[in-house]
Design a protein around this motif. Structure first.
Motif, PDB file in Angstrom:
ATOM      1  N   GLU A 492       0.824  -1.206   0.000  1.00  0.00           N
ATOM      2  CA  GLU A 492       0.000   0.000   0.000  1.00  0.00           C
ATOM      3  C   GLU A 492       0.860   1.258   0.000  1.00  0.00           C
ATOM      4  O   GLU A 492       0.563   2.240  -0.692  1.00  0.00           O
ATOM      5  N   GLU A 493       1.966   1.246   0.794  1.00  0.00           N
ATOM      6  CA  GLU A 493       2.849   2.419   0.834  1.00  0.00           C
ATOM      7  C   GLU A 493       3.516   2.656  -0.511  1.00  0.00           C
ATOM      8  O   GLU A 493       3.652   3.801  -0.958  1.00  0.00           O
ATOM      9  N   SER A 494       3.879   1.525  -1.193  1.00  0.00           N
ATOM     10  CA  SER A 494       4.492   1.675  -2.519  1.00  0.00           C
ATOM     11  C   SER A 494       3.504   2.283  -3.500  1.00  0.00           C
ATOM     12  O   SER A 494       3.843   3.167  -4.301  1.00  0.00           O
ATOM     13  N   LEU A 496       0.987   4.143  -2.741  1.00  0.00           N
ATOM     14  CA  LEU A 496       0.777   5.546  -2.373  1.00  0.00           C
ATOM     15  C   LEU A 496       1.887   6.433  -2.913  1.00  0.00           C
ATOM     16  O   LEU A 496       1.637   7.555  -3.383  1.00  0.00           O
ATOM     17  N   GLN A 497       3.142   5.953  -2.842  1.00  0.00           N
ATOM     18  CA  GLN A 497       4.264   6.745  -3.362  1.00  0.00           C
ATOM     19  C   GLN A 497       4.139   6.938  -4.873  1.00  0.00           C
ATOM     20  O   GLN A 497       4.354   8.036  -5.398  1.00  0.00           O
ATOM     21  N   ALA A 498       3.755   5.812  -5.577  1.00  0.00           N
ATOM     22  CA  ALA A 498       3.603   5.923  -7.029  1.00  0.00           C
ATOM     23  C   ALA A 498       2.457   6.860  -7.373  1.00  0.00           C
ATOM     24  O   ALA A 498       2.552   7.696  -8.290  1.00  0.00           O
ATOM     25  N   ASP A 500       1.418   9.303  -5.621  1.00  0.00           N
ATOM     26  CA  ASP A 500       1.826  10.662  -5.314  1.00  0.00           C
ATOM     27  C   ASP A 500       2.635  11.259  -6.465  1.00  0.00           C
ATOM     28  O   ASP A 500       2.465  12.432  -6.833  1.00  0.00           O
ATOM     29  N   SER A 501       3.528  10.443  -7.054  1.00  0.00           N
ATOM     30  CA  SER A 501       4.328  10.922  -8.211  1.00  0.00           C
ATOM     31  C   SER A 501       3.430  11.242  -9.392  1.00  0.00           C
ATOM     32  O   SER A 501       3.591  12.268 -10.068  1.00  0.00           O
ATOM     33  N   ARG A 504       1.564  14.481  -8.757  1.00  0.00           N
ATOM     34  CA  ARG A 504       2.365  15.697  -8.957  1.00  0.00           C
ATOM     35  C   ARG A 504       2.518  16.020 -10.439  1.00  0.00           C
ATOM     36  O   ARG A 504       2.408  17.181 -10.856  1.00  0.00           O
TER      37      ARG A 504
END
Length: 970
Positions: A492-494, A496-498, A500-501, A504
């Motif tokens: 899930e964190e991975s 979320l990071q993707a 987020d990119s 942006r």
């Protein structure tokens, strides 16, 4: 020749012929001759001795004077004296001196000596025996009476005390005064006289009468003084056995109660001695496949799988029982009659803890099923891949293998560990506890995702779900289920990071696009605003035209359109279409009593629940008032339509909390199926409406399918029209059903039930016409007639010499809230003259809870009149205990729904026990309705329910039959 010498020989010879001591004396008192018996008495030969010298010194003078008088006279003389034998021994004698006859020339006399020493001893012994007997009689612990000619001749002190008299008050008086009445005395006399005349004794146990008229129980043992002579009288020994009788009766009752307990016990109970079964209860015998008679005297080892197992079991239990301690075994395998084995929990205790020969009481509980369940649970626990643990008071009490592997504990190492050890810090544990406490304390599940700590200190993310072990008692502990979510969390964190990119990059692109379209935005904004506003207006107009303004549901116009399209679709696809016409039961009562604002709020809540209860493809519409229609297309058969209808009933069954009130509403649903029941909008609506009226006639809160024979609307109007004239035409009548005291099984009171004898139809049950009376308001005058007629019937029974019992009259919700109820009751009490204590009103639980303080005021006024109040159908509504304890009610009636399955349903037994316990705590009586079997009766009586009502005792009967249930006044 001397005359003496010539006459001695014949006299001596004559003396020898006398069989008692004798001698002959001359005129001077000298012994001339004596026989052998006198020599034996005096132990010497007295011849030649002066007879006076042979008398004892203390009687010598008197005896010498008597002897001299005898020798000088001519008559026979007799006197008592005492002789001195050789050796100084005294001999008491009676002397008979007879002077010589005239032919004898010499003066003198023949003297006979009769030994009276033995007689004197016998008299003394007899006198002593009589004194001893008198002392025994006077001091005996039992009463002794000597009677003759049916009169008390003599009695001892104990007999006089027992009957409450002085001795002189009893002696000489007729024995009849000791008996309750002459008839009993004559009956008993007729029993004992033939036995006594045969010389046998008789024993009687009978009531006797004391001097103050009080009766007491006596045991009397009697015997005739002379069986051959009835006039000789009788001797009676009387014991006061009143206390023995009372103790025996108490013991008998205890034994009967114990037997009833044993016979109805759910566990097997056995009494064994010397390795043999002496007795057992029916449950024990049925557990092993025997009858109780088969097991009596049976070898105890027969219920074990083998003799070796029996010996081993005895070796384990024997020392424990011999020491006076109870023996218990959580589970042990026994053998039935057919050879099958089963598991039991065993408890045993010696009958006499101080001695080993009194036998043993064994209690066996069949735990085969629970043991299997426990084994399956253990297997499920231990083989589950997730972590399962039980906690209580913030401590781990049990866990499965999945927990040990997940948290890296060995075996049972974590048992007893504080729950705080599973969290990274005390603060994290306290925070979780604060989040979980509200849900768990309310018996709701709790779920969260949290970081947990292993034994080695490492942490991991887990999904945590918690349930209380017992929802009724949350403090008994909690079950926690943990699933390792570490990998899922990382994924899930991975993501979320993707994301987020991407976000942006998208934002940057949007900024550039917005900059280029900024010039167009202003012009387009005004145009779009106008378009949106126009569309909103059109949508509002369309919605108002086709939707209900209160609930927002489709109205009649939109319903007709959708129904028409649904009919065409059903004809094209061949699938069925269900049309459900729904009417809210007694909505008018709520609307009239609480106002239209509350009624409108209730309608909106109902609309919301209907939409949530049906399928997404279904349509819910409101026609107006409290009428709704549900279209259920694409159904397979009528059963699927019935499922939708039942979901609607279930959804509306929950209470509606509105404006400080807890409201209850139920639906009546009519169902018709397209194309079977119609193929056009008008026919389908009419048939669904007809089926709905049939549902109302069937008791409301149900659904009914349309049939071609059904014409519920016309039937309902006809029924209502007939009801409006029923009271004026005297077509109503009262029936009565007895309410029984469970302790004595005698009549306690009668419930008054209304029946309608409809001309041309016969007797109509209340479920057919009471709802109509309630709905159209006729229940108010009819209810007043019921109260008045019940009071008149009670007074009529009293005039007939019957003992009236309380009458329980039902008050309907609408009648209860009517403003004229209390004045009407007062008028009836005055007009009939009935004692208010003989009247009891039953109000349903739901009716009591609808109007709060107004209900309390009405109840208070009725209670002040002396009329008792009870809650009917308790357990089917939604009572507030805070109000319940304030209501001046005296009795609770348990609804028949909890009684009908009482023998089979543990849940119903628990509910009934809880209601009885609640009633006891509030000091209320309890009546159980619907008691139809002896099993129902036994469970209720043993559970503490005071009163019962049902077909086991009697169906409702007319007043003439009910009079037969009443007792005659003394």
């Amino acid at each position: 020749m001397n005359p003496v010498s010539t006459n001695v020989a014949p006299i001596a010879e004559a003396l020898q012929l006398i069989g008692m001591p004798a001698c002959a004396c001359d005129g001077d008192g000298i012994v001339m001759a004596a026989n052998a018996e006198l020599e034996a008495l005096l132990a010497r030969d007295p011849r030649g001795m002066v007879l006076e010298q042979l008398f004892a010194r203390h009687v010598r003078n008197d005896s010498a004077a008597a002897l001299a008088a005898a020798l000088a006279g001519a008559e026979t003389a007799v006197w008592d004296s005492c002789m001195v034998a050789a050796g100084g021994r005294y001999a008491a004698v009676q002397l008979t001196a007879k002077p010589f006859p005239a032919p004898v020339a010499q003066a003198g006399a023949t003297i006979l000596f009769q030994d009276i020493g033995a007689a004197q001893r016998d008299q003394r012994a007899l006198r002593k025996a009589l004194l001893e007997q008198r002392a025994i009689l006077e001091n005996a612990a039992v009463g002794i009476i000597f009677s003759k000619h049916d009169r008390v001749q003599e009695c001892n002190l104990r007999a006089a005390e027992m009957f409450g008299y002085a001795r002189d008050e009893m002696e000489g008086r007729p024995t009849l005064m000791l008996y309750p009445d002459e008839a009993q005395f004559d009956g008993l006399r007729g029993q004992w006289m033939p036995v006594l005349n045969q010389g046998r004794s008789v024993t009687l146990e009978t009531p006797m009468k004391r001097g103050d008229g009080a009766l007491f129980w006596c045991r009397a043992h009697g015997r005739a003084v002379d069986p051959a002579d009835e006039s000789a009288g009788m001797v009676w020994i009387v014991e006061d056995i009143s206390e023995q009788r009372a103790a025996a009766e108490a013991t008998r009752k205890v034994l009967l109660e114990q037997k009833a307990i044993l016979d109805n016990a759910s566990d097997g109970i056995l009494f064994s001695k010397n390795r043999h079964i002496l007795s057992c209860n029916p449950r024990f015998a049925s557990m092993f496949g025997y009858t109780p008679g088969e097991m009596t005297g049976m070898y105890a080892g027969a219920v074990f799988p083998s003799e070796a197992v029996y010996e081993k079991f005895g070796g384990e239990a024997g020392p424990v029982l011999a020491s006076g301690r109870p023996f218990e075994k959580k589970e042990f395998r026994f053998q039935r009659k057919d050879g099958s084995l089963f598991w039991c929990r065993v408890r045993a205790k010696a009958v006499d803890q101080e001695h080993n020969d009194g036998g043993t009481i064994w209690i066996l509980e069949d735990v085969t099923l629970s043991r299997q369940t426990q084994m399956e649970t253990e297997a499920l626990m231990n083989n589950a891949s997730i972590s399962i643990l039980f906690t209580r008071q913030r401590t781990i009490t049990r866990h499965n293998r999945g927990f040990a592997e997940m948290f890296r504990y060995d075996g049972d190492e974590a048992i007893g560990l504080a729950c705080e050890a599973l969290y990274p810090s005390p603060a994290a544990y306290d925070e979780l506890s604060a989040q979980a406490a509200p849900a768990l304390s309310a018996a709701r599940p709790f779920q969260t995702e949290i970081e947990l700590r292993r034994k080695d200190g490492s942490t991991f993310w887990a999904q945590l779900i918690a349930y209380v072990v017992n929802p009724e008692s949350p403090e008994q502990g909690t079950i926690w289920i943990a699933e390792d979510r570490t990998e899922h969390k990382a994924a899930e964190e991975s993501l979320l990071q993707a994301a987020d990119s991407v976000r942006r990059a998208r934002d940057e692109l949007e900024v550039r696009v917005l900059e280029r379209t900024a010039e167009l935005a202003g012009a387009n904004a005004m145009l779009q605003g106008e378009i949106v506003e126009r569309r909103q207006v059109e949508a509002r107009v369309h919605h108002m035209a086709y939707h209900d303004s209160l609930t927002g549901l489709p109205n009649r116009a939109l319903l007709a359109d959708r129904l028409e399209r649904a009919v065409l679709n059903a004809q094209r696809t061949g699938r069925l279409l269900a049309v459900m016409f729904l009417d809210l039961d007694r909505f008018k009562t709520i609307n009239d009593s609480l106002g239209h604002v509350t009624g409108d709020a209730l309608l909106k809540e109902v609309a919301g629940r209907l939409c949530r209860a049906v399928r997404a493809s279904d349509t819910v519409a409101r026609l107006g008032g409290d009428e709704f229609v549900v279209l259920a297309p694409h159904i397979r058969d009528g059963d699927e339509a019935a499922q939708v209808a039942q979901k609607i009933i279930d959804a509306l069954a929950l209470p509606f909390p509105l404006d400080g009130h807890t409201l209850h509403i139920t639906p009546s649903i009519g169902i018709c199926i397209c194309p079977d029941d119609g193929q056009d909008v008008e026919t389908l609506m009419r048939h669904a409406d007809a089926a709905m009226y049939h549902a109302k006639a069937a008791g409301r809160n149900n659904y009914q399918f349309f049939t071609q024979k059904m014409n519920a609307a016309a039937s309902c109007f006809e029924l209502e029209s007939s009801l409006r004239s029923a009271l004026a035409h005297n077509e109503f009548e009262l029936h009565f059903q007895p309410i029984i005291d469970t302790g004595t099984r005698r009549l306690h009171s009668l419930e008054v039930l209304l029946r309608w004898r409809r001309p041309g139809v016969g007797l109509v049950g209340p479920d057919k016409f009471i709802p109509i009376l309630e709905e159209n308001g006729l229940i108010v005058p009819v209810g007043e007639w019921v109260i008045r007629r019940a009071c008149e019937q009670s007074m009529e029974w009293k005039r007939q010499g019957l003992k009236p019992v309380p009458l329980a009259v039902n008050l309907s919700p609408r009648q209860f809230m009517h403003s004229g109820l209390v004045p009407a009751i007062r008028r009836i009490l005055i007009d009939t003259g009935i004692d208010p204590a003989l009247l009891e009103f039953e109000i349903t639980e739901t009716a009591l809870m609808q109007h709060g303080e107004q209900t309390l005021d009405i109840l208070g006024q009725i209670n002040a009149m002396g009329i008792r109040l009870s809650i009917d159908d308790f357990g089917t509504g939604y009572s507030s205990l805070a109000y319940l304890k304030r209501f001046p009610v005296k009795k609770i009636k348990i609804d028949r729904a909890f009684i009908k399955d009482l023998e089979r349903s543990a849940e119903d037994r628990a509910i009934v026990a809880a209601i009885i316990a609640l009633s006891d705590s509030l000091q209320l009586s309890v009546v159980a309705e619907g008691v139809e079997t002896e099993g129902h009766y036994a469970l209720l009586r043993n559970g503490g329910c005071q009163f019962a009502q049902g077909y086991l005792f009697s169906q409702p009967v007319p007043g003439a039959n009910a009079a037969n249930l009443l007792e005659r006044l003394p």
